[in-house]
Scaffold this active site. Sequence first.
Site, mmCIF file in Angstrom:
data_model
loop_
_atom_site.group_PDB
_atom_site.id
_atom_site.type_symbol
_atom_site.label_atom_id
_atom_site.label_comp_id
_atom_site.label_asym_id
_atom_site.label_seq_id
_atom_site.Cartn_x
_atom_site.Cartn_y
_atom_site.Cartn_z
ATOM 1 N N LYS A 128 0.885 -1.174 0.000
ATOM 2 C CA LYS A 128 0.000 0.000 0.000
ATOM 3 C C LYS A 128 0.919 1.218 0.000
ATOM 4 C CE LYS A 128 -4.128 1.865 2.285
ATOM 5 N NZ LYS A 128 -5.072 1.681 1.159
ATOM 6 N N ALA A 129 1.382 1.561 -1.190
ATOM 7 C CA ALA A 129 2.384 2.609 -1.362
ATOM 8 C C ALA A 129 1.774 3.831 -2.033
ATOM 9 C CB ALA A 129 3.555 2.090 -2.202
#
Length: 311
Positions: free
Chosen positions: A158-159
Amino acid sequence: MLTPTEKIWHNGKFIPWSEATIHVLAHTVSYASAVFEGIRCYKTPSGPALFRLKEHVRRMLDSAKIYRMEVPYDLPTLAAAMVELVRVNKLESCYLRPIVLRGYGEMGVLGLKNPIETYIACWEWGKYLGEEALAEGVDVCVSSWKRIAPNTLPALAKAACNYMNSQLIRMEAHINGYAEGIALDEQGYVSEGSGENIFVIRDGKLHTPPLGASVLPGITRDSVLQIASWLNLPVIETIIPREMLYIADEVFFTGTAAEVTPIRSIDRIPVGNGRRGPITEKIQREFFAIIQGTSPDRWNWLTPVPVAVGA
């Protein structure tokens, strides 16, 4: 606009909301070198409770590991900080945003020497796609933008950088009059929304794309899988062709922000009877009963804030 709360957690200390700032030349500003989470804290009869806290923190640490970011705090420390943040801000319910980023230091793509900064913020936030959407559903489209391809950007992380792709999907949908967009993967199969996983129901069976379809391993997605198993609803994790969206009996989104939101039309084609279907409603009812504390927390999803608000 966000409504500021009193405190934000930064590198082990609580600081005023207004002081939670970074330099314009911080590495994350130019290169999107940040990983983050979205966590909801719900109001329950026994007080505030954070939803699947440990799973969210673990995913953030996993995301950081993928990007070679050494976070100086372990899971119990970060989880405890989030509970305490809700308490000190005296909130009954809220949305939490923990974020790990590469800060100010060297400039250039290689950011391994830049300092790692950890922030946790929280604020009050309502229903992401609208309160009425939970019953009536939302109108969505299939986006012209594909999801990130395998071996380009890691979809399991989850960047921040992944959400540039999400922004294109969401902006296109919004401009064209839809509440959200559904992206296809590199092979043309259904992947996910700009910030939600997706479930497609046909003949009583739930279909959802596998992790290999460039989807984020959603915590709410996993929760729905557990609920479906408990309700004896068959679930198939499989590639989903685009046209199955048009002949589905029901379709719904899942996500921390979206929770469980039905889809009533896709590309102007009604889904089922054009509103929330019975299986979606059954899953919704069980999900909200647990997170609102009116049903037994059979999977230990809730982490209570130990001191009651106003005590």
